[in-house]
Design a protein around this motif. Structure first.
Motif, PDB file in Angstrom:
ATOM      1  N   VAL B 248       0.833  -1.215  -0.102  1.00  0.00           N
ATOM      2  CA  VAL B 248      -0.076   0.083  -0.029  1.00  0.00           C
ATOM      3  C   VAL B 248       0.848   1.189  -0.020  1.00  0.00           C
ATOM      4  O   VAL B 248       0.250   2.388   0.051  1.00  0.00           O
ATOM      5  CB  VAL B 248      -1.095  -0.122   1.165  1.00  0.00           C
ATOM      6  CG1 VAL B 248      -1.912  -1.145   1.250  1.00  0.00           C
ATOM      7  CG2 VAL B 248      -0.228   0.203   2.477  1.00  0.00           C
ATOM      8  N   GLY B 249       2.167   1.198   0.180  1.00  0.00           N
ATOM      9  CA  GLY B 249       3.227   2.062  -0.268  1.00  0.00           C
ATOM     10  C   GLY B 249       3.028   3.104   1.041  1.00  0.00           C
ATOM     11  O   GLY B 249       3.366   4.275   1.149  1.00  0.00           O
ATOM     12  N   TYR B 250       3.037   2.361   2.234  1.00  0.00           N
ATOM     13  CA  TYR B 250       3.202   3.088   3.477  1.00  0.00           C
ATOM     14  C   TYR B 250       4.641   3.241   3.952  1.00  0.00           C
ATOM     15  O   TYR B 250       5.259   2.058   3.944  1.00  0.00           O
ATOM     16  CB  TYR B 250       2.357   2.379   4.734  1.00  0.00           C
ATOM     17  CG  TYR B 250       2.550   3.301   5.830  1.00  0.00           C
ATOM     18  CD1 TYR B 250       1.601   4.431   6.038  1.00  0.00           C
ATOM     19  CD2 TYR B 250       3.344   2.892   6.911  1.00  0.00           C
ATOM     20  CE1 TYR B 250       1.653   5.085   7.113  1.00  0.00           C
ATOM     21  CE2 TYR B 250       3.769   3.555   8.164  1.00  0.00           C
ATOM     22  CZ  TYR B 250       2.596   4.934   8.327  1.00  0.00           C
ATOM     23  OH  TYR B 250       2.857   5.483   9.357  1.00  0.00           O
ATOM     24  N   PRO B 251       5.286   4.054   4.073  1.00  0.00           N
ATOM     25  CA  PRO B 251       6.730   4.379   4.114  1.00  0.00           C
ATOM     26  C   PRO B 251       7.132   3.543   5.343  1.00  0.00           C
ATOM     27  O   PRO B 251       6.694   3.508   6.627  1.00  0.00           O
ATOM     28  CB  PRO B 251       6.880   5.962   4.591  1.00  0.00           C
ATOM     29  CG  PRO B 251       5.697   6.450   4.671  1.00  0.00           C
ATOM     30  CD  PRO B 251       4.559   5.574   4.406  1.00  0.00           C
ATOM     31  N   ARG B 252       7.977   2.663   5.459  1.00  0.00           N
ATOM     32  CA  ARG B 252       8.634   1.714   6.444  1.00  0.00           C
ATOM     33  C   ARG B 252       9.346   2.438   7.563  1.00  0.00           C
ATOM     34  O   ARG B 252       9.162   2.198   8.521  1.00  0.00           O
ATOM     35  CB  ARG B 252       9.627   0.814   5.623  1.00  0.00           C
ATOM     36  CG  ARG B 252       9.246  -0.474   5.620  1.00  0.00           C
ATOM     37  CD  ARG B 252       8.186  -0.664   4.319  1.00  0.00           C
ATOM     38  NE  ARG B 252       8.749  -0.450   3.223  1.00  0.00           N
ATOM     39  CZ  ARG B 252       8.423   0.444   2.131  1.00  0.00           C
ATOM     40  NH1 ARG B 252       7.148   0.622   2.159  1.00  0.00           N
ATOM     41  NH2 ARG B 252       9.145   0.666   1.119  1.00  0.00           N
ATOM     42  N   ASN B 253       9.817   3.582   7.299  1.00  0.00           N
ATOM     43  CA  ASN B 253      10.621   4.387   8.272  1.00  0.00           C
ATOM     44  C   ASN B 253       9.611   5.224   9.269  1.00  0.00           C
ATOM     45  O   ASN B 253       9.904   5.862  10.161  1.00  0.00           O
ATOM     46  CB  ASN B 253      11.500   5.368   7.646  1.00  0.00           C
ATOM     47  CG  ASN B 253      11.144   6.426   6.924  1.00  0.00           C
ATOM     48  OD1 ASN B 253       9.763   6.377   6.769  1.00  0.00           O
ATOM     49  ND2 ASN B 253      11.853   7.157   6.105  1.00  0.00           N
ATOM     50  N   GLN B 254       8.244   4.963   8.967  1.00  0.00           N
ATOM     51  CA  GLN B 254       7.173   5.317   9.769  1.00  0.00           C
ATOM     52  C   GLN B 254       6.741   4.449  10.804  1.00  0.00           C
ATOM     53  O   GLN B 254       5.728   4.532  11.365  1.00  0.00           O
ATOM     54  CB  GLN B 254       6.219   6.403   9.366  1.00  0.00           C
ATOM     55  CG  GLN B 254       6.699   7.482   8.481  1.00  0.00           C
ATOM     56  CD  GLN B 254       5.575   8.360   7.804  1.00  0.00           C
ATOM     57  OE1 GLN B 254       4.422   8.198   7.995  1.00  0.00           O
ATOM     58  NE2 GLN B 254       6.279   9.289   6.984  1.00  0.00           N
ATOM     59  N   MET B 255       7.141   3.208  10.596  1.00  0.00           N
ATOM     60  CA  MET B 255       6.551   2.030  11.203  1.00  0.00           C
ATOM     61  C   MET B 255       7.722   1.536  12.498  1.00  0.00           C
ATOM     62  O   MET B 255       8.829   1.653  11.941  1.00  0.00           O
ATOM     63  CB  MET B 255       6.509   0.892  10.417  1.00  0.00           C
ATOM     64  CG  MET B 255       5.310   1.013   9.274  1.00  0.00           C
ATOM     65  SD  MET B 255       5.682  -0.532   8.051  1.00  0.00           S
ATOM     66  CE  MET B 255       5.281  -1.888   9.248  1.00  0.00           C
ATOM     67  N   TYR B 256       7.054   1.423  13.541  1.00  0.00           N
ATOM     68  CA  TYR B 256       7.818   0.763  14.587  1.00  0.00           C
ATOM     69  C   TYR B 256       7.153  -0.369  15.347  1.00  0.00           C
ATOM     70  O   TYR B 256       6.109  -0.502  15.458  1.00  0.00           O
ATOM     71  CB  TYR B 256       7.703   2.122  15.669  1.00  0.00           C
ATOM     72  CG  TYR B 256       8.538   3.202  15.350  1.00  0.00           C
ATOM     73  CD1 TYR B 256       9.619   3.369  15.828  1.00  0.00           C
ATOM     74  CD2 TYR B 256       7.865   4.271  14.833  1.00  0.00           C
ATOM     75  CE1 TYR B 256      10.494   4.676  15.552  1.00  0.00           C
ATOM     76  CE2 TYR B 256       8.645   5.536  14.396  1.00  0.00           C
ATOM     77  CZ  TYR B 256       9.935   5.482  14.842  1.00  0.00           C
ATOM     78  OH  TYR B 256      10.625   6.718  14.459  1.00  0.00           O
ATOM     79  N   GLY B 257       8.068  -1.302  15.487  1.00  0.00           N
ATOM     80  CA  GLY B 257       7.801  -2.536  16.030  1.00  0.00           C
ATOM     81  C   GLY B 257       8.109  -2.531  17.261  1.00  0.00           C
ATOM     82  O   GLY B 257       8.865  -1.888  17.904  1.00  0.00           O
ATOM     83  N   VAL B 258       7.128  -3.592  18.327  1.00  0.00           N
ATOM     84  CA  VAL B 258       7.627  -3.806  19.500  1.00  0.00           C
ATOM     85  C   VAL B 258       8.852  -4.364  19.466  1.00  0.00           C
ATOM     86  O   VAL B 258       9.306  -5.139  18.394  1.00  0.00           O
ATOM     87  CB  VAL B 258       6.495  -4.224  20.485  1.00  0.00           C
ATOM     88  CG1 VAL B 258       6.269  -5.748  19.948  1.00  0.00           C
ATOM     89  CG2 VAL B 258       6.784  -4.247  21.861  1.00  0.00           C
TER      90      VAL B 258
END
Lengths: 354, 434
Positions: B248-258
């Motif tokens: 879906v083209g969501y930027p990975r650098n705005q994703m944070y995993g626990v």
């Protein structure tokens, strides 16, 4: 030679209608009950009670519930796990919100609530049959999964969605040791088995079997399909709900909706199919097969002294268990109960078979 | 048919006999039960952790002859991440040898179930970086030890970090994509609290077990375009989430995993696309710490390694090593306090409550740089609540922040309130702490 009815005469209708008509059967069941009530508590350790026998007994109750519906009334259900969940959460909420009620009454009411929901999801059975009905009952499963995951009221707004059963206090008798829990489950299992056995021998059970064998013929001889089918759903869900209460309160103690997922429904379905459809004994045999065998397979290599990696053991467990299911269904499509029946026939002729 | 029947009766009898048989107690060893999952949907994450534990214990046995001169006997039991099998494993292992020292189920569901059982059996439950968040209150949860950080601490640390990098969260959107189980739901109360305090818009999207079907969740994210996505997944759910984010083209650098969603098995399946993905780190990855040298020397050079040599030092492998180290340190503390060599669960609980890892001790153990000092007390069973953020650069994890400490002044009252509610529900009298 040993197992033979020769010389045993029945002189009254009551004797003729007994569940166990043969003296040998009566002795057999008395021995089994004695072992279950006295022998096992004397010998079994905590592991055997808590990890094997208690789950086995509870799932036997669940399997009896499904067997009443599937084996006796011929209505396929994939929603047994859902009815167990409804029983468990109903009992939890009753205990939480109406603390004045005694726990035993909670359990009974929880069963009734499960029965009511069962009737609701049994309604499609009046119009559709067979596999289509299986799909309709699947809706019950997904509905229950959804409700207990998404409606926080059912889980008392706990942030994690996991709920904890209150202490098991039956009129001052606090059930907390493994042995007491075992006896409690055994009592429920015996009670359910007797009730179910008598129910299927009664008018209502016979009407279920008539519907199962041919619904049009049954209708013509005066059986109302609606009453028969819906009563089967009600009784089956009631028993399944009771099993759910036990599973949650006695076995797990703390649980999340995943404990009653579709996996549970499938396991119970396999128990009924492998144990034998339309047989109370089969429900117990099937439950033993599905619950105890994987645990045994998991420990077997270590017990005979073969050192295998944990992953290997676990994969072997899946493979052997799956193969055994297939083999059993090929050898005896009517289930373990039928095997037992064949064994009994052979025993009558032993040692001079013809 | 008769033969089959007899054979099956015999087999059944043998089964019951074997199941009830207990092996004789082995003298002079402590029993380390290990609940693992090396099969099923969560195996990619379960295996490295289990290998880390097994290798560390093997190394201690080979190098030091056990802990305090007593050999450690480790036995694994496969749970498949299923609660009922986990309970069965617990029952199977708890009385073996001189009694289990402590359990680590590596599953929030099993932790919840065992929390009810451990006070009766008197065996501590070490849940390093997972478990019930309120069990940090040691007065109520006397047998639970959520060392190094709970999910509430994790959520607090993440919010602190994103608030810092984005310069204030007012009006921002944060979406939590979570595993629909007690594990995934744990952080929600803290994230909601912070939403009111910081003024961001919070949304939580559940993903059903095992998490391979997430299309709907990510389409929703494409619509709402949150500023940050927090990922609370485990197993295949994590790698699937990253792949869906790419789709879906969501930027990975705005994703944070626990910290359970920020290891190699989570990013590798997504390949190059995972670059930029960030996550919490309880500890660094890498195999160049003294403890790894010893593991390679004493275990892998002897050909006894549980996994592949090149997997030593992965994030979850290191977490397994740390998990085992903390447990054995608790055992060592218990040996010191009780004067006994062979300790049981009740002794080890004492060891946990007095567990203190100073910087010197960490260096001695060969963990310098891997863990921060921690001190467990009767009141606080968490010990430390710090984590860093690391980012996947396509090849390895790189730190992008310093150690961040969770805000105790906010979390502690919340933990105490939740624990008090639990104590009231279960009729527990909280212990009085000195």
């Amino acid at each position: 030679m040993i197992y033979r009815e020769t010389g045993q005469f029945r002189t009254s209708y009551a004797e003729d209608q007994a569940i166990f008509r043969l003296r040998q059967d009566k002795i057999g069941i008395a021995v089994i009950l004695a072992i279950a009530w006295v022998g096992i508590p004397l010998l079994a350790d905590e592991y055997l009670l808590r990890a094997i026998l208690i789950p086995f007994l509870i799932l036997s109750v669940g399997a009896i519930g499904l067997n009443l519906l599937l084996g006796y009334c011929g209505q396929i259900s994939l929603g047994t796990g859902a009815f167990m969940a409804i029983g468990a959460y109903a009992a939890y909420n009753l205990a939480l919100r109406v603390p004045a009620l005694p726990l035993l009454l909670d359990f009974f009411l929880a069963g009734l609530i499960a029965a009511a929901v069962g009737v609701l999801f049994g309604l499609p059975s009046l119009r559709i049959k067979g596999l289509y009905l299986a799909v309709a009952t699947l809706a019950a499963q997904f509905f229950a999964d959804w409700a207990f995951l998404r409606v926080p009221w059912f889980t008392n707004y706990t942030p994690s969605g996991s709920v904890t059963a209150p202490a098991l206090d039956f009129f001052g008798w606090v059930v907390d040791t493994p042995l007491e829990k075992y006896w409690l489950c055994l009592a429920f299992a015996c009670l359910t088995a007797i009730l179910a056995k008598n129910l299927v021998r009664s008018r209502i059970g016979r009407s279920w079997m008539a519907i199962r064998d041919m619904d049009i013929a049954a209708e013509i001889i005066g059986i109302r399909p609606m009453t028969a089918k819906l009563s089967a759903f009600a009784v089956s869900s009631f028993v399944a709900g009771g099993a759910g209460v036990l599973w949650a309160f006695v076995h797990l103690g703390s649980w999340e909706p995943l404990a009653f997922s579709i996996d549970m429904s499938f396991r119970l379905l396999f128990m009924v199919i492998i144990g034998g459809m339309g047989s109370i004994l089969g429900s117990f045999l099937g439950a033993a097969f599905i619950t105890v065998l994987p645990i045994f397979l998991n420990q077997a290599p270590a017990l005979v002294g073969i050192q295998l990696s944990t992953a290997m053991v676990s994969h072997l467990e899946f493979m052997i268990f799956g193969a055994l299911i297939v083999l059993f269904l090929i050898w005896e499509p009517h289930g373990l109960a039928r095997l037992w029946q064949i064994g009994k026939e052979k025993m009558r002729l032993w040692p001079f078979p013809y | 048919m008769r033969f089959q029947l007899r054979a099956s009766i015999l087999a059944g009898g043998a089964a019951i006999a074997l199941l009830s048989a207990q092996p004789p107690a082995v003298a002079e060893s402590i029993f380390y039960p290990h609940l693992v999952y090396r099969s099923g949907a969560y195996a990619p994450n379960g295996i490295p952790f289990a290998n880390g534990v097994a290798d560390y214990v093997a190394m201690i046995n080979a190098r030091d002859g056990g802990v305090g001169g007593v050999k450690i006997e480790l036995e694994e039991c496969e749970t498949g991440y299923a609660t009922d099998r986990g309970v069965e494993c617990y029952e199977r292992l708890k009385t073996k040898g001189p009694g289990a020292i402590a359990f680590s189920p590596l599953s929030t569901g099993i932790t919840f179930a065992l929390t009810e059982k451990v006070p009766i059996d008197k065996i501590p439950l070490q849940t390093m970086g997972y478990g019930r968040s309120e069990s940090a209150d040691g007065r109520v949860f006397q047998w639970n030890f959520p060392l190094l950080g709970t999910y509430w601490s994790a959520a607090d640390i993440l919010i602190q970090h994103v608030a810092k990098v984005s310069g204030g969260l007012k009006g921002k959107k944060i979406t939590l994509v979570y595993h629909d189980s007690p594990y995934g739901k744990e952080p929600i109360p803290v994230l909601q609290d912070h939403a009111q305090k910081h003024g961001y818009i919070f949304e939580a999207i559940p993903v059903t077990h095992p998490g391979v079907e997430q299309k709907a969740a990510w389409l929703k994210i494409r619509q709402t375009r949150p500023d940050f996505v927090f990922l609370w997944g485990w197993g295949v759910m994590n790698s699937t989430a990253i792949k869906e984010a790419v789709a879906v083209g969501y930027p990975r650098n705005q994703m944070y995993g626990v910290w359970w969603a920020a290891a190699e098995p989570d990013v590798r399946p997504a390949g190059e696309d995972a670059k930029g993905y960030q996550g919490l780190a309880l500890h660094p990855a890498g195999a160049d710490y003294p403890v790894h040298k010893d593991i390679l020397k004493y275990v892998y050079d002897a050909g006894k390694g549980a996994g592949k040599r090149e997997e030593v030092g992965e994030v979850l492998y290191n977490r397994g090593v740390i998990d085992a180290m903390l447990k054995l340190e608790a055992v060592r503390t218990a040996q010191k306090l009780t004067g006994k060599k062979v300790v049981n669960g009740a002794d080890v609980r004492l060891g946990y409550e007095n567990l203190e890892l100073t910087a010197e001790r960490i260096k001695e153990l060969g963990f310098e740089g891997l863990v921060t000092p921690l001190k467990v007390s009767c009141r606080d069973h968490e010990g430390a609540r710090k984590a860093r953020i690391h980012q996947w650069d396509g090849q390895k994890w790189v730190f992008v922040s310093d150690w961040i400490e969770a805000d105790t002044s906010y979390l502690r009252p919340k933990v105490e309130a939740a624990a008090a509610a639990y104590a009231k529900e279960k009729n527990i009298t909280p212990a009085t702490c000195p």
